[in-house]
Design a protein around this motif. Structure first.
Motif, PDB file in Angstrom:
ATOM      1  N   ASP A 176       0.824  -1.219   0.000  1.00  0.00           N
ATOM      2  CA  ASP A 176       0.000   0.000   0.000  1.00  0.00           C
ATOM      3  C   ASP A 176       0.857   1.266   0.000  1.00  0.00           C
ATOM      4  N   GLY A 177       1.889   1.283  -0.851  1.00  0.00           N
ATOM      5  CA  GLY A 177       2.720   2.469  -1.016  1.00  0.00           C
ATOM      6  C   GLY A 177       3.794   2.639   0.037  1.00  0.00           C
ATOM      7  N   ARG A 178       3.968   1.707   0.943  1.00  0.00           N
ATOM      8  CA  ARG A 178       4.967   1.807   2.010  1.00  0.00           C
ATOM      9  C   ARG A 178       6.053   0.758   1.802  1.00  0.00           C
ATOM     10  N   ARG A 179       7.310   1.201   1.898  1.00  0.00           N
ATOM     11  CA  ARG A 179       8.427   0.250   1.781  1.00  0.00           C
ATOM     12  C   ARG A 179       8.539  -0.567   3.059  1.00  0.00           C
ATOM     13  N   VAL A 180       8.466  -1.855   2.908  1.00  0.00           N
ATOM     14  CA  VAL A 180       8.605  -2.749   4.054  1.00  0.00           C
ATOM     15  C   VAL A 180      10.020  -3.296   4.140  1.00  0.00           C
ATOM     16  N   LEU A 181      10.633  -3.557   3.001  1.00  0.00           N
ATOM     17  CA  LEU A 181      11.977  -4.158   2.952  1.00  0.00           C
ATOM     18  C   LEU A 181      12.621  -3.783   1.621  1.00  0.00           C
ATOM     19  N   THR A 182      13.931  -3.529   1.660  1.00  0.00           N
ATOM     20  CA  THR A 182      14.684  -3.212   0.432  1.00  0.00           C
ATOM     21  C   THR A 182      15.955  -4.050   0.408  1.00  0.00           C
ATOM     22  N   THR A 183      16.297  -4.574  -0.749  1.00  0.00           N
ATOM     23  CA  THR A 183      17.521  -5.362  -0.896  1.00  0.00           C
ATOM     24  C   THR A 183      18.136  -5.126  -2.263  1.00  0.00           C
ATOM     25  N   GLU A 184      19.438  -5.404  -2.367  1.00  0.00           N
ATOM     26  CA  GLU A 184      20.148  -5.224  -3.641  1.00  0.00           C
ATOM     27  C   GLU A 184      19.902  -6.417  -4.547  1.00  0.00           C
ATOM     28  N   VAL A 185      19.808  -6.141  -5.834  1.00  0.00           N
ATOM     29  CA  VAL A 185      19.549  -7.207  -6.807  1.00  0.00           C
ATOM     30  C   VAL A 185      20.418  -6.999  -8.042  1.00  0.00           C
ATOM     31  N   ARG A 186      20.560  -8.048  -8.830  1.00  0.00           N
ATOM     32  CA  ARG A 186      21.214  -7.944 -10.126  1.00  0.00           C
ATOM     33  C   ARG A 186      20.324  -8.645 -11.159  1.00  0.00           C
ATOM     34  N   PHE A 187      20.643  -8.408 -12.427  1.00  0.00           N
ATOM     35  CA  PHE A 187      19.754  -8.852 -13.497  1.00  0.00           C
ATOM     36  C   PHE A 187      20.511  -9.695 -14.521  1.00  0.00           C
ATOM     37  N   GLY A 188      19.774 -10.044 -15.591  1.00  0.00           N
ATOM     38  CA  GLY A 188      20.375 -10.817 -16.655  1.00  0.00           C
ATOM     39  C   GLY A 188      21.342  -9.977 -17.481  1.00  0.00           C
ATOM     40  N   SER A 189      22.188 -10.652 -18.240  1.00  0.00           N
ATOM     41  CA  SER A 189      23.142  -9.977 -19.126  1.00  0.00           C
ATOM     42  C   SER A 189      22.407  -9.473 -20.368  1.00  0.00           C
ATOM     43  N   GLN A 190      23.173  -8.835 -21.256  1.00  0.00           N
ATOM     44  CA  GLN A 190      22.560  -8.336 -22.491  1.00  0.00           C
ATOM     45  C   GLN A 190      22.053  -9.477 -23.375  1.00  0.00           C
ATOM     46  N   TYR A 191      22.580 -10.669 -23.171  1.00  0.00           N
ATOM     47  CA  TYR A 191      22.155 -11.822 -23.979  1.00  0.00           C
ATOM     48  C   TYR A 191      20.946 -12.529 -23.363  1.00  0.00           C
ATOM     49  N   THR A 192      20.776 -12.370 -22.074  1.00  0.00           N
ATOM     50  CA  THR A 192      19.620 -12.971 -21.392  1.00  0.00           C
ATOM     51  C   THR A 192      19.004 -11.910 -20.480  1.00  0.00           C
ATOM     52  N   PRO A 193      18.435 -10.849 -21.036  1.00  0.00           N
ATOM     53  CA  PRO A 193      17.962  -9.726 -20.225  1.00  0.00           C
ATOM     54  C   PRO A 193      16.738 -10.064 -19.386  1.00  0.00           C
ATOM     55  N   THR A 194      16.641  -9.382 -18.257  1.00  0.00           N
ATOM     56  CA  THR A 194      15.461  -9.497 -17.411  1.00  0.00           C
ATOM     57  C   THR A 194      14.336  -8.664 -18.023  1.00  0.00           C
ATOM     58  N   GLU A 253      20.650 -13.569   1.840  1.00  0.00           N
ATOM     59  CA  GLU A 253      19.781 -14.724   2.073  1.00  0.00           C
ATOM     60  C   GLU A 253      18.769 -14.462   3.176  1.00  0.00           C
ATOM     61  N   GLU A 254      19.153 -13.707   4.173  1.00  0.00           N
ATOM     62  CA  GLU A 254      18.220 -13.412   5.268  1.00  0.00           C
ATOM     63  C   GLU A 254      17.016 -12.611   4.756  1.00  0.00           C
ATOM     64  N   LYS A 255      17.304 -11.645   3.884  1.00  0.00           N
ATOM     65  CA  LYS A 255      16.209 -10.816   3.366  1.00  0.00           C
ATOM     66  C   LYS A 255      15.316 -11.586   2.406  1.00  0.00           C
ATOM     67  N   ILE A 256      15.919 -12.403   1.522  1.00  0.00           N
ATOM     68  CA  ILE A 256      15.098 -13.162   0.588  1.00  0.00           C
ATOM     69  C   ILE A 256      14.236 -14.181   1.342  1.00  0.00           C
ATOM     70  N   ALA A 257      14.723 -14.696   2.469  1.00  0.00           N
ATOM     71  CA  ALA A 257      13.923 -15.609   3.281  1.00  0.00           C
ATOM     72  C   ALA A 257      12.704 -14.886   3.850  1.00  0.00           C
ATOM     73  N   LYS A 258      12.880 -13.641   4.287  1.00  0.00           N
ATOM     74  CA  LYS A 258      11.755 -12.854   4.799  1.00  0.00           C
ATOM     75  C   LYS A 258      10.756 -12.557   3.689  1.00  0.00           C
ATOM     76  N   LEU A 259      11.297 -12.192   2.510  1.00  0.00           N
ATOM     77  CA  LEU A 259      10.422 -11.927   1.368  1.00  0.00           C
ATOM     78  C   LEU A 259       9.594 -13.166   1.015  1.00  0.00           C
ATOM     79  N   PHE A 260      10.276 -14.288   0.934  1.00  0.00           N
ATOM     80  CA  PHE A 260       9.614 -15.533   0.530  1.00  0.00           C
ATOM     81  C   PHE A 260       8.461 -15.868   1.487  1.00  0.00           C
ATOM     82  N   ALA A 261       8.662 -15.546   2.775  1.00  0.00           N
ATOM     83  CA  ALA A 261       7.630 -15.844   3.773  1.00  0.00           C
ATOM     84  C   ALA A 261       6.429 -14.914   3.644  1.00  0.00           C
TER      85      ALA A 261
END
Length: 273
Positions: A176-194, A253-261
């Motif tokens: 509802d417009g409020r940040r609950v959690l923020t984490t760093e991410v990376r994406f696909g390469s130019q050959y396999t873009p996200t 891993e700690e943050k992705i575990a919280k997200l997954f839950a």
């Protein structure tokens, strides 16, 4: 005859008297008067010599001004670290913290160039480093992450959303417009873009393994075909030196575990620049 001898004697006496008178004029108080002009026959004493000026005091140049010191946490530290990385004195990506690794790298850089090996970045050290490096790009400054999350896309402001910014390389879990959690991410390469756009979580798999690449994808939350948000041990180890095959990788891993839950099937996923 006696008269001639007497006259001769008087004449001689007069001459002697005249000579004696000349000598008397050159004598004063029983000793010879000094000549009007003379050169000393012996060197002058130390008292007679002109004073030798004392040697000028040796002045040391002022010590270079310290710019950054261990323990500092500023954007300038991030630039220092990126430049040290360019000249192979610092292997970790910039963190923005002047830590022990940064201090060791500065000491090595200084010693190599004959500068005082203090570990403090002063004006001399900084100017030398500037001449040997180029201005770091945004990706170099944040090679290890740490960017401030981008402003949320308007599509992230309602409901439950995995809001993913390619510009700041961050994922924000928003409710509802409020940040609950923020984490760093990376994406696909130019050959396999996200892929970019609006998607929804189709299914979740806690211990998923890719059948296409035969690699683990823990805490996988699929949103578009085979692309998912999931934990990546490679991202945790190599940072942005690598890339995914199109997925959104999370290294904490700690943050992705919280997200997954918290994330449910059907929750929205927004990927934007």
């Amino acid at each position: 005859m006696r008269t001639a001898v007497l006259r001769s004697s008087i004449a001689v006496t007069g001459v002697l008297a005249l000579v004696a008178g000349c000598k008397a004029q050159a004598v004063e108080g029983g000793r010879a008067a000094p000549p009007l002009t003379s050169s000393p026959s012996t060197p002058a004493s130390d008292d007679d010599k002109p004073a030798t000026p004392p040697p000028a005091p040796t002045t040391r140049p002022p010590a270079p001004k310290a710019l950054l010191s261990p323990g500092a946490r500023t954007g300038n530290v991030r630039e220092l670290q990126a430049r040290l990385h360019q000249v192979a004195w610092l292997y970790e990506g910039p963190t923005g913290t002047y830590d022990a690794s940064t201090t060791k790298a500065v000491k090595g850089f200084q010693a190599k160039r004959g500068l005082p090996s203090t570990g403090v970045t002063d004006t001399v050290t900084w100017q030398r480093l500037l001449r040997m490096t180029h201005e770091p790009t945004k990706w170099e400054l944040y090679a290890a992450g740490g960017q401030t999350p981008a402003k949320p896309d308007p599509r992230c402001m309602t409901g439950r959303v995995l809001c993913v910014s390619k510009t700041s390389r961050t994922l924000s879990w928003m409710v509802d417009g409020r940040r609950v959690l923020t984490t760093e991410v990376r994406f696909g390469s130019q050959y396999t873009p996200t892929r970019e756009g609006v998607f929804h979580v189709s299914f979740k798999s806690r211990h998923h393994v890719s059948t296409l690449y035969d690699t683990p994808m823990p805490y996988a939350m699929f949103f578009s075909g085979g692309q998912a948000v999931h934990y990546s041990s490679d991202f945790a180890a190599r940072g942005y030196a690598g890339a995914s095959h199109g997925c959104v990788n999370v290294k904490d891993e700690e943050k992705i575990a919280k997200l997954f839950a918290q994330v449910k099937n059907g929750d929205k996923v927004v990927i934007y620049w």
